[in-house]
Scaffold this motif. Structure first.
Motif, PDB file in Angstrom:
ATOM      1  N   THR A   1      12.675   3.653   2.791  1.00  0.00           N
ATOM      2  CA  THR A   1      13.218   4.216   1.557  1.00  0.00           C
ATOM      3  C   THR A   1      12.779   3.386   0.361  1.00  0.00           C
ATOM      4  N   VAL A   2      12.679   4.061  -0.774  1.00  0.00           N
ATOM      5  CA  VAL A   2      12.323   3.411  -2.020  1.00  0.00           C
ATOM      6  C   VAL A   2      12.936   4.214  -3.160  1.00  0.00           C
ATOM      7  N   GLN A   3      13.371   3.528  -4.209  1.00  0.00           N
ATOM      8  CA  GLN A   3      13.877   4.180  -5.409  1.00  0.00           C
ATOM      9  C   GLN A   3      12.746   4.303  -6.412  1.00  0.00           C
ATOM     10  N   VAL A   4      12.574   5.501  -6.960  1.00  0.00           N
ATOM     11  CA  VAL A   4      11.504   5.770  -7.914  1.00  0.00           C
ATOM     12  C   VAL A   4      12.121   6.028  -9.285  1.00  0.00           C
TER      13      VAL A   4
ATOM     14  N   ILE B   1       0.841  -1.204   0.000  1.00  0.00           N
ATOM     15  CA  ILE B   1       0.000   0.000   0.000  1.00  0.00           C
ATOM     16  C   ILE B   1       0.871   1.246   0.000  1.00  0.00           C
ATOM     17  N   LEU B   2       1.937   1.232   0.788  1.00  0.00           N
ATOM     18  CA  LEU B   2       2.838   2.386   0.835  1.00  0.00           C
ATOM     19  C   LEU B   2       3.474   2.631  -0.535  1.00  0.00           C
ATOM     20  N   ARG B   3       3.888   1.565  -1.211  1.00  0.00           N
ATOM     21  CA  ARG B   3       4.451   1.702  -2.551  1.00  0.00           C
ATOM     22  C   ARG B   3       3.401   2.233  -3.524  1.00  0.00           C
ATOM     23  N   ALA B   4       2.150   1.787  -3.372  1.00  0.00           N
ATOM     24  CA  ALA B   4       1.079   2.262  -4.249  1.00  0.00           C
ATOM     25  C   ALA B   4       0.807   3.750  -4.025  1.00  0.00           C
ATOM     26  N   LEU B   5       0.913   4.212  -2.782  1.00  0.00           N
ATOM     27  CA  LEU B   5       0.723   5.635  -2.479  1.00  0.00           C
ATOM     28  C   LEU B   5       1.829   6.480  -3.108  1.00  0.00           C
ATOM     29  N   VAL B   6       3.065   6.006  -2.998  1.00  0.00           N
ATOM     30  CA  VAL B   6       4.191   6.720  -3.613  1.00  0.00           C
ATOM     31  C   VAL B   6       4.022   6.765  -5.119  1.00  0.00           C
ATOM     32  N   GLN B   7       3.584   5.661  -5.696  1.00  0.00           N
ATOM     33  CA  GLN B   7       3.375   5.604  -7.141  1.00  0.00           C
ATOM     34  C   GLN B   7       2.274   6.571  -7.576  1.00  0.00           C
ATOM     35  N   ALA B   8       1.192   6.643  -6.793  1.00  0.00           N
ATOM     36  CA  ALA B   8       0.090   7.545  -7.123  1.00  0.00           C
ATOM     37  C   ALA B   8       0.523   9.004  -7.017  1.00  0.00           C
TER      38      ALA B   8
END
Length: 198
Positions: free
Chosen positions: A68-71, A34-41
């Motif tokens: 942390t995440v790489q975009v 969900i957190l990754r989906a929020l960052v993507q949105a």
């Protein structure tokens, strides 16, 4: 198009992240997904692109309250479509390449200086975000050619960095082994001398 890669760090209470679910976000899945989906949105909204044009690395928890995440994303530039841009200099004097470069620079500046560039993410978690390690490349795409793959340009730089880190690590390991061998020989020599004088 602009091929863009940056790191995103979220500082938020672990309890808030673990509590992410369909009941408070409208997204089904685990808290990490969900957190990754929020960052993507948020990224899609920021650059007015579709989620399909965005790639995310696996989410990593780097501290008690840090994630942390790489975009990585491909952003079409308005200048390539002949649209009006808001540059501080005379647009008539700009080549298409210069216009695209300035537009990309404006986007990067907005990303870095925006006080809350990821509102869905921060509102859902009660945290704050920080952008770092921004890298971008403007690529010309002809109408009769397909857009370049994000992986074709972005991932080689990531893999190159990992490979460089591996080489540095191996060099340091080799150096430590040589230092240890030298110390052992020195110690053995010293002991041998003491044994011969005795």
């Amino acid at each position: 198009v602009m091929l863009l890669r940056f790191g995103l760090t979220l500082t938020a209470p672990v309890d808030s992240v673990d509590a992410l679910g369909a009941h408070n976000t409208g997204i089904n899945g685990s808290p990490a997904s969900i957190l990754r989906a929020l960052v993507q949105a948020d990224t899609a909204d920021m650059f007015n692109i579709t989620p399909a044009e965005i790639e995310l690395s696996p989410l990593t928890q780097t501290g008690d309250n840090q994630y942390t995440v790489q975009v990585m994303c491909s952003v079409p530039l308005r200048s390539s479509a002949g649209r009006d841009l808001t540059f501080s200099m005379d647009d008539d004097d700009l080549s298409p390449e210069d216009a695209a470069g300035l537009e990309a620079d404006e986007m990067i500046e907005d990303l870095v200086n925006n006080p809350d560039p990821f509102p869905k993410t921060t509102q859902a978690t009660g945290g704050k975000t920080q952008v770092s390690g921004v890298n971008h490349k403007v690529v010309r795409v002809d109408d009769d050619l397909a857009a370049p793959s994000i992986h074709a340009i972005v991932w080689p730089s990531v893999l190159g960095g990992l490979f460089l880190g591996f080489l540095v690590g191996m060099a340091w390991k080799h150096k430590r082994q040589r230092m240890s061998a030298a110390l052992f020989c020195c110690f053995k020599g010293c002991c041998g001398e003491k044994g011969s004088t005795g």
